[in-house]
Design a protein around this motif. Structure first.
Motif, PDB file in Angstrom:
ATOM      1  N   ALA A  29       0.840  -1.197   0.000  1.00  0.00           N
ATOM      2  CA  ALA A  29       0.000   0.000   0.000  1.00  0.00           C
ATOM      3  C   ALA A  29       0.874   1.244   0.000  1.00  0.00           C
ATOM      4  CB  ALA A  29      -0.925  -0.003   1.211  1.00  0.00           C
ATOM      5  N   PRO A  30       1.396   1.639  -1.176  1.00  0.00           N
ATOM      6  CA  PRO A  30       2.316   2.781  -1.225  1.00  0.00           C
ATOM      7  C   PRO A  30       1.611   4.129  -1.264  1.00  0.00           C
ATOM      8  CG  PRO A  30       2.059   1.877  -3.400  1.00  0.00           C
ATOM      9  CD  PRO A  30       1.201   1.040  -2.492  1.00  0.00           C
ATOM     10  N   GLY A  31       0.704   4.336  -0.336  1.00  0.00           N
ATOM     11  CA  GLY A  31       0.080   5.640  -0.201  1.00  0.00           C
ATOM     12  C   GLY A  31      -1.118   5.847  -1.109  1.00  0.00           C
ATOM     13  N   THR A 105      10.664  -6.416  -6.290  1.00  0.00           N
ATOM     14  CA  THR A 105      10.362  -6.234  -7.711  1.00  0.00           C
ATOM     15  C   THR A 105       8.948  -5.690  -7.900  1.00  0.00           C
ATOM     16  OG1 THR A 105      11.819  -8.079  -8.273  1.00  0.00           O
ATOM     17  CG2 THR A 105      10.242  -7.372  -9.948  1.00  0.00           C
ATOM     18  N   ALA A 106       8.010  -6.254  -7.155  1.00  0.00           N
ATOM     19  CA  ALA A 106       6.623  -5.807  -7.257  1.00  0.00           C
ATOM     20  C   ALA A 106       6.485  -4.345  -6.834  1.00  0.00           C
ATOM     21  CB  ALA A 106       5.723  -6.696  -6.403  1.00  0.00           C
ATOM     22  N   GLY A 107       7.156  -3.968  -5.751  1.00  0.00           N
ATOM     23  CA  GLY A 107       7.083  -2.598  -5.274  1.00  0.00           C
ATOM     24  C   GLY A 107       7.652  -1.598  -6.268  1.00  0.00           C
ATOM     25  N   PHE A 151       3.295  14.538  -2.283  1.00  0.00           N
ATOM     26  CA  PHE A 151       2.780  13.171  -2.351  1.00  0.00           C
ATOM     27  C   PHE A 151       3.486  12.294  -1.320  1.00  0.00           C
ATOM     28  CE2 PHE A 151       1.052  13.837  -6.735  1.00  0.00           C
ATOM     29  CZ  PHE A 151      -0.223  13.336  -6.489  1.00  0.00           C
ATOM     30  N   LEU A 152       4.800  12.466  -1.224  1.00  0.00           N
ATOM     31  CA  LEU A 152       5.582  11.648  -0.297  1.00  0.00           C
ATOM     32  C   LEU A 152       5.114  11.860   1.142  1.00  0.00           C
ATOM     33  CD1 LEU A 152       7.974   9.684  -0.049  1.00  0.00           C
ATOM     34  CD2 LEU A 152       9.469  11.671   0.219  1.00  0.00           C
ATOM     35  N   LEU A 179       6.901   3.657  -2.843  1.00  0.00           N
ATOM     36  CA  LEU A 179       6.518   5.067  -2.763  1.00  0.00           C
ATOM     37  C   LEU A 179       7.674   5.971  -3.166  1.00  0.00           C
ATOM     38  CD1 LEU A 179       4.623   7.341  -1.957  1.00  0.00           C
ATOM     39  CD2 LEU A 179       5.304   6.998   0.426  1.00  0.00           C
ATOM     40  N   PHE A 180       8.889   5.641  -2.716  1.00  0.00           N
ATOM     41  CA  PHE A 180      10.055   6.450  -3.074  1.00  0.00           C
ATOM     42  C   PHE A 180      10.306   6.403  -4.575  1.00  0.00           C
ATOM     43  CE2 PHE A 180      14.648   6.789  -3.862  1.00  0.00           C
ATOM     44  CZ  PHE A 180      14.888   8.037  -3.330  1.00  0.00           C
ATOM     45  N   ALA A 181      10.247   5.199  -5.163  1.00  0.00           N
ATOM     46  CA  ALA A 181      10.452   5.063  -6.606  1.00  0.00           C
ATOM     47  C   ALA A 181       9.382   5.832  -7.371  1.00  0.00           C
ATOM     48  CB  ALA A 181      10.433   3.584  -7.002  1.00  0.00           C
ATOM     49  N   SER A 182       8.148   5.732  -6.898  1.00  0.00           N
ATOM     50  CA  SER A 182       7.046   6.430  -7.550  1.00  0.00           C
ATOM     51  C   SER A 182       7.247   7.938  -7.515  1.00  0.00           C
ATOM     52  CB  SER A 182       5.730   6.055  -6.854  1.00  0.00           C
ATOM     53  OG  SER A 182       4.646   6.742  -7.421  1.00  0.00           O
TER      54      SER A 182
END
Length: 282
Positions: A29-31, A105-107, A151-152, A179-182
Motif C-alpha cells: 500500500a504505497p500511499g 520487484t513488485a514494489g 505526495f511523499l 513510494l520512493f520510486a514512484s
C-alpha cells in the motif's frame, strides 16, 4: 480534445495494471487512495475499484468546487476509467495477479507504473482523484514545493497505517520503497530531468572565455561587473548554466583559457529559458 482523452485513457491503463498486477495482490500500500483501498479490502469484501471510486466521491466534489468544470470533467473521467480498469483486472488469469511474488520487484514495478500513469494524467490537466486532489489543493498554498514531495508526505501516512493493519513491517518497508520510486519517477516525468551546472567564473580573460564558449559550445553567458570585497579592485564575473553533457568540455575550456580563474560550480535542478525548459512547464 480527443488526443487528450486518449492519453488519459492510456495512462489510466498503465496506472491500473501497476496497481492490480503488482501492488494490491502483494498487499503493498504505497500511499494514496489506491493504497488505502488495499488496506480497506482486508475488511470490506468489495472490489478494489469500487472502494477507490467511493473514497474519491467527496474529494471529487471538493475538486469541482475549487478547480472548476474543466478539471472536474477530466478528473471524473480519469477516476472512473482507472477504477473500471482496476475492476476489470480482477478477471485476469491468476498468473497475472501478481505478476511476481518478489516484494521488491513488485514494489518497484508497481510504483513506477503508477507514477508514469499519474504524471501523464497530471500533464493533461486531470488527476486520478484521491490524494492527487489533496496535493493540488496544498500546491495552491505551497507552490514552491514539488508535487512529488507533497505526495511523499501525504502517502507516508498510508504506508505507516499499512504496517499497523497488516502487522507486517516488511510489507510497509517494501511499500515505502515503492513510494520512493514512484515519487522520483513522478517528478522526473512531470518536471523533466532538467538538472545542469551553474557556473560563477571570475576571470582575467572574460572576452576569451566568452568567445570560445559561445563559438565551440554554443552557450550563452551573462557578464556581471563586480568588485573585490577585500581588495576593492574591479572584477568581471561570468554566469552561465551548462547542461551536464557539456560540463566536462566547459572545464577543459577554462583550463586552457584561464587556469587561474576562480570558479564556483553548483547544481541547478530546474532552469527555465532559452535552451532549457519553457515557461509553460513551470
Amino acid at each position: 480534445m480527443l488526443k487528450r482523452f486518449l492519453i488519459i485513457t492510456s495512462a489510466c491503463a498503465v496506472y491500473a495494471l501497476g496497481y492490480a498486477c503488482f501492488l494490491s495482490p502483494n498487499q503493498l500500500a504505497p500511499g494514496g487512495i489506491s493504497g488505502l483501498s488495499v488496506i480497506l479490502a482486508e475488511f470490506i469484501p468489495v472490489d478494489n475499484g469500487i472502494i477507490i471510486l467511493c473514497l474519491n466521491l467527496p474529494l471529487l466534489a471538493a475538486g469541482a468546487f475549487v478547480f472548476g468544470k474543466r478539471f472536474f470533467l477530466s478528473t471524473v473521467y480519469a477516476t472512473v476509467i482507472s477504477s473500471l480498469f482496476i475492476s476489470a483486472a480482477s478477471f485476469l488469469p491468476p498468473v497475472f495477479r501478481p505478476l511476481t511474488n518478489d516484494l521488491l520487484t513488485a514494489g518497484l514495478a508497481g510504483g513506477v507504473m503508477i507514477a508514469v500513469g499519474m504524471s501523464l494524467i497530471f500533464r493533461q490537466g486531470a488527476t486520478t482523484g484521491g490524494t492527487d486532489i489533496i496535493v493540488r489543493l496544498l500546491m495552491r498554498k505551497m507552490p514552491h514545493i514539488k508535487m512529488g514531495a507533497l505526495f511523499l508526505t501525504v502517502d507516508s501516512c498510508v504506508v505507516a497505517l499499512s504496517a499497523v493493519v497488516f502487522g507486517n513491517i516488511d510489507l510497509a518497508l517494501y511499500a515505502a520503497v515503492s513510494l520512493f520510486a514512484s515519487t522520483r519517477v513522478f517528478d522526473s516525468i512531470l518536471y523533466g530531468t532538467n538538472s545542469a551546472r551553474l557556473l560563477l567564473i571570475i576571470t582575467k580573460k572574460p572576452e576569451e572565455v566568452i568567445e570560445k564558449a559561445t563559438r565551440t559550445l554554443l552557450m550563452g553567458i551573462t557578464v556581471i561587473e563586480a568588485r573585490g570585497g577585500y581588495t576593492g579592485s574591479a572584477l568581471t564575473m561570468l554566469v552561465c548554466a551548462v547542461k551536464k553533457p557539456a560540463f566536462p568540455a566547459m572545464k577543459r575550456l577554462l583550463a586552457e583559457v584561464d587556469p587561474e580563474a576562480f570558479t564556483i560550480v553548483s547544481s541547478a535542478d530546474e532552469i527555465y529559458g532559452e535552451g532549457f525548459l519553457s515557461r509553460g512547464n513551470m
